[in-house]
Scaffold this active site. Structure first.
Site, PDB file in Angstrom:
ATOM      1  N   LYS A   1      12.323 -14.589 -11.711  1.00  0.00           N
ATOM      2  CA  LYS A   1      12.009 -13.467 -12.617  1.00  0.00           C
ATOM      3  C   LYS A   1      10.938 -13.885 -13.619  1.00  0.00           C
ATOM      4  CE  LYS A   1      13.202 -10.792 -10.990  1.00  0.00           C
ATOM      5  NZ  LYS A   1      14.011 -10.743  -9.808  1.00  0.00           N
TER       6      LYS A   1
ATOM      7  N   ARG B   1       3.733  -0.169  -4.988  1.00  0.00           N
ATOM      8  CA  ARG B   1       3.493  -0.763  -3.663  1.00  0.00           C
ATOM      9  C   ARG B   1       2.165  -1.526  -3.593  1.00  0.00           C
ATOM     10  NH1 ARG B   1       6.779   1.474   0.188  1.00  0.00           N
ATOM     11  NH2 ARG B   1       5.346   0.793   1.795  1.00  0.00           N
TER      12      ARG B   1
ATOM     13  N   GLU C   1       7.381 -14.432 -11.904  1.00  0.00           N
ATOM     14  CA  GLU C   1       6.651 -13.286 -11.367  1.00  0.00           C
ATOM     15  C   GLU C   1       6.107 -12.347 -12.430  1.00  0.00           C
ATOM     16  OE1 GLU C   1       8.719 -10.798  -8.507  1.00  0.00           O
ATOM     17  OE2 GLU C   1      10.587 -10.959  -9.577  1.00  0.00           O
TER      18      GLU C   1
ATOM     19  N   LYS D   1       5.798  -4.165  -4.696  1.00  0.00           N
ATOM     20  CA  LYS D   1       7.251  -3.994  -4.616  1.00  0.00           C
ATOM     21  C   LYS D   1       7.774  -4.178  -3.197  1.00  0.00           C
ATOM     22  CE  LYS D   1      11.237  -2.807  -6.351  1.00  0.00           C
ATOM     23  NZ  LYS D   1      11.920  -3.857  -7.129  1.00  0.00           N
TER      24      LYS D   1
ATOM     25  N   HIS E   1      17.561 -36.124  -9.201  1.00  0.00           N
ATOM     26  CA  HIS E   1      16.857 -36.596  -8.002  1.00  0.00           C
ATOM     27  C   HIS E   1      15.375 -36.242  -8.041  1.00  0.00           C
ATOM     28  CE1 HIS E   1      20.675 -37.753  -6.246  1.00  0.00           C
ATOM     29  NE2 HIS E   1      21.146 -36.623  -6.746  1.00  0.00           N
TER      30      HIS E   1
ATOM     31  N   ASN F   1      -1.368   1.960   5.872  1.00  0.00           N
ATOM     32  CA  ASN F   1      -0.523   0.919   5.289  1.00  0.00           C
ATOM     33  C   ASN F   1      -0.008   0.064   6.430  1.00  0.00           C
ATOM     34  OD1 ASN F   1       1.419  -0.584   3.883  1.00  0.00           O
ATOM     35  ND2 ASN F   1       2.956   1.022   4.079  1.00  0.00           N
ATOM     36  N   GLY F   2      -0.290  -1.231   6.387  1.00  0.00           N
ATOM     37  CA  GLY F   2       0.159  -2.121   7.456  1.00  0.00           C
ATOM     38  C   GLY F   2      -0.943  -3.101   7.793  1.00  0.00           C
TER      39      GLY F   2
ATOM     40  N   CYS G   1       0.848  -1.187   0.000  1.00  0.00           N
ATOM     41  CA  CYS G   1       0.000   0.000   0.000  1.00  0.00           C
ATOM     42  C   CYS G   1       0.887   1.242   0.000  1.00  0.00           C
ATOM     43  CB  CYS G   1      -0.942   0.082   1.188  1.00  0.00           C
ATOM     44  SG  CYS G   1      -2.046  -1.313   1.329  1.00  0.00           S
TER      45      CYS G   1
ATOM     46  N   GLU H   1      17.184 -17.299  -9.314  1.00  0.00           N
ATOM     47  CA  GLU H   1      16.763 -15.929  -9.616  1.00  0.00           C
ATOM     48  C   GLU H   1      16.126 -15.850 -11.006  1.00  0.00           C
ATOM     49  OE1 GLU H   1      16.132 -13.411  -8.101  1.00  0.00           O
ATOM     50  OE2 GLU H   1      16.342 -11.704  -9.446  1.00  0.00           O
TER      51      GLU H   1
ATOM     52  N   TRP I   1      -2.784  -2.668  -1.691  1.00  0.00           N
ATOM     53  CA  TRP I   1      -2.478  -4.087  -1.942  1.00  0.00           C
ATOM     54  C   TRP I   1      -3.245  -4.835  -0.871  1.00  0.00           C
ATOM     55  CZ3 TRP I   1      -0.265  -8.243   0.612  1.00  0.00           C
ATOM     56  CH2 TRP I   1       0.110  -9.328  -0.196  1.00  0.00           C
TER      57      TRP I   1
END
Ligand code: M6R
Length: 611
Positions: free
Chosen positions: A488, A27, A491, A606, A507, A99-100, A2, A484, A73
């Site tokens: 990428k 955000r 997402e 983010k 395996h 926000n929180g 947020c 990584e 968000w």
């Protein structure tokens, strides 16, 4: 998550808030809203992006010098118009943005409902403004006092702004666990989750600390503790350039940030590494050098991409500085009751410096006596301030949700740290140290070379844009790069991808391989070269499609692969700084071909400031 923005001053608040919300959309972007004081309190809220909110705000309401805005968000309650912020009190006179997460919202809500409060949304945030209203009703106190008393009853994390129809010259803000910056202009004030909505108007900012309340009234800022003690705010000078938060001609922030890497790494090395003088220094490490040389263990804590940078650090520090290393997901570490000794150093890696789990992990480690070293990008962020010492990566604002230049910046700082420690401990000879810092100094030019010709990556992206799965395999320093690369891709393109150490394939994941499975091998020429050739053969024997990242001029893997991307040669320990670049580009172009929104992928934000 947020983003919040507030303005109080002589200008019209609305355009400042809308512009600020667009800058904070990274955000969260599932709904947005504004509250403005023009005559009475006017609130506009809309599901979707800030641009959708704009169309719904009536022109007369925008003539206001005081307002607050929010981009959400969702945590509690699905994204819809009602759950969007701002939330208003029962009497419609007070508005809040938050926000929180309010952890005890359910019990507070039940109590307030028993007192007759009716809630409109499913959010945790709405409870705060009802609580403030209830306190105002029962105690003939000021709004500031009511907010303070309400915050004393709240458990959880918050950055809030509150305004009231009854006082058009006042804005109240407070924080605990979620970031809040106050910009100080000439008779005007800006409040935001980060400095990006503010930079255009003023360089003077105050970073509010946890348990602090800012009362902005009649052109004055007063900061108090939640216990009602007046504090003297420290005014920081922002050094951020406005261009750094704009796209600068690129179609997306992500692509801009990928292309910025030669510069961002040079900025990271600037003043710290002078190869011709064999000079390498990180000021943040200096005062803790004894701790570092005596440390029995380095524990890296981080999330997501930053955790992958931590895995690279494990190879670097064990290899170069011969020290025990553990790499921990912050979210697991904080709840695991880990054994932490006083001579452990906990290194927190975080682009935003606000990730809730990483912040909580270091607070826990600090309480057990560990020394905390922060590797952050955002200057003045919560993690950087909660650390005993640290080194910024100086990558500049990273706005694309998929982290790119922050990863290479983190790896650059971690490499410098390992080299400094290795030299100091004598596990690295001076000659080898010199060779490695020369090689590190060359990295920005080598990244530029990769970026100058992206034709092979674009071709691969076109070929595999409809793939349902991808496998990424690497060994040694390139195993974290495989993880990584897979992150990428998933997402931003929503393709399922897995990263594995190449030898682990046998395996289990080998069962997935058939003629439809693209397998990306990160296989530059290094000590694992012969082994990875065998792994490639194993994939080819099962008809998998081999995409290989190879060292320029290399022939064996080049010839056995279906597709190759060449990267310049470098020292083995520096390879992640180069091999990660084609993978960033691959994910970007696959996502673009699939029509995905790369800067704002679905469900993501983010900064993850909730646990
Ligand atoms: O700001 P941080 O580095 O602490 O963020 C950690 C993760 O949330 C972040 O790296 C996330 O995984 C990115 N979306 C990856 O691209």
């Amino acid at each position: 998550m947020c983003g919040i923005v507030g303005y109080i001053g002589k200008r019209e608040a609305y355009p400042i808030i809308i512009k600020g919300l667009k800058r904070l959309e990274y955000r969260g972007y599932d709904s947005a809203g504004v509250a403005l004081l023009n005559g009475g309190l006017k609130v506009f809220k809309k599901k979707g992006k800030v641009s959708e909110l704009e169309g719904s705000v009536s022109a007369d309401a925008t003539k206001s010098n005081l307002g607050i805005g929010h981009t959400r968000w969702a945590t509690h309650g699905e994204p819809n118009d009602i759950n969007a912020h701002p939330h208003v009190s029962q009497n419609g006179k007070l508005a809040i943005i938050h926000n929180g997460i309010i952890e005890n919202y359910q019990s507070l809500k039940t109590e307030l409902e028993q007192k007759g409060h009716k809630f409109k949304s499913q959010t945790d945030s709405e409870v705060v403004i009802h609580l403030v209203e209830e306190i105002l009703l029962n105690n003939s106190c000021s709004l500031e006092e009511a907010v303070r008393l309400a915050l004393n009853e709240i458990i959880g994390a918050y950055a809030i702004c509150v305004i009231s129809e009854d006082d058009k010259s006042q804005l109240i803000a407070a924080r605990k666990g979620s970031p809040l910056v106050i910009g100080i202009g000439d008779g005007e004030f800006f409040v935001a989750s980060d400095a990006t909505p503010i930079i255009e108007y003023t360089n003077n900012v105050v970073y509010l600390d946890d348990y602090e309340i800012a009362i902005i009234r009649d052109g004055e800022l007063i900061v108090k503790s939640i216990e009602d003690v007046i504090k003297t705010p420290f005014i920081h000078k922002l050094e951020m350039e406005l261009e750094s938060i704009e796209k600068g001609g690129f179609p997306h922030f992500m692509l801009k940030e990928i292309y910025e890497q030669p510069k961002s790494i040079r900025d990271c090395l600037r003043g710290r590494l002078i190869a011709t003088d064999s000079h390498l220094n990180l000021n943040g490490m200096l005062q803790f050098m004894n701790k570092f040389t005596n440390a029995e263990r380095l524990i890296f804590v981080a999330c997501g991409t930053s955790w992958h940078a931590g895995l690279v650090a494990e190879y670097l520090f064990e290899d170069i500085a011969r020290v025990n290393v553990e790499v921990e997901y912050a979210s697991e570490f904080r709840y695991r009751n880990p054994v932490i000794r006083e001579n452990d150093i906990v290194v927190a890696i975080s682009q935003s410096g606000e990730t809730a789990d990483t912040l909580a992990a270091i607070e826990m480690a600090k309480s057990k006596g560990a020394t905390i070293f922060g590797v952050c990008n955002v200057v003045g962020s919560s993690i950087s301030r909660a650390s005993h010492a640290g080194a910024y990566i100086h990558a500049g604002p990273e706005i694309g949700v998929a982290s790119t230049k922050a990863f290479t910046g983190q790896v650059t700082v971690l490499t410098m740290m390992a080299l400094i420690l290795g030299l100091k401990k004598g596990t690295l000879t001076e000659n080898r140290f010199r060779e490695l810092i020369f090689a590190l100094d060359q990295i920005p030019n080598k990244i530029q070379k990769i970026l100058d010709d992206t034709s092979s990556v674009k071709k691969i992206a076109e070929t595999f844009q409809f793939a349902k799965n991808f496998l990424y395999l690497g060994r040694g320093y390139n195993f974290p790069v495989a993880l990584e690369g897979a992150l990428k891709l998933k997402e931003i393109s929503y393709i399922h991808a897995e990263g594995y150490p190449a030898a682990e394939m046998k395996h289990g994941p080998i069962a997935l391989i058939d003629e439809d499975m693209p397998v990306v091998f990160i296989a530059p020429k290094d000590s694992t070269y012969e082994k990875i050739i065998s792994n490639i053969q194993e994939v080819k024997a099962r008809k998998g499609k081999v995409i290989a990242i190879v060292t320029e001029g290399e022939k064996d893997i080049f010839n056995m692969s279906d597709y190759v991307v060449e990267i310049p040669a470098t020292e083995e320990c520096l390879q992640p700084l180069l091999s990660s670049i084609p993978l960033q580009l691959l994910s970007y172009y696959v996502a673009i071909n699939r029509g995905c929104n790369v800067d704002q992928p679905r469900n993501l934000a983010k900064s993850v400031t909730v646990e």
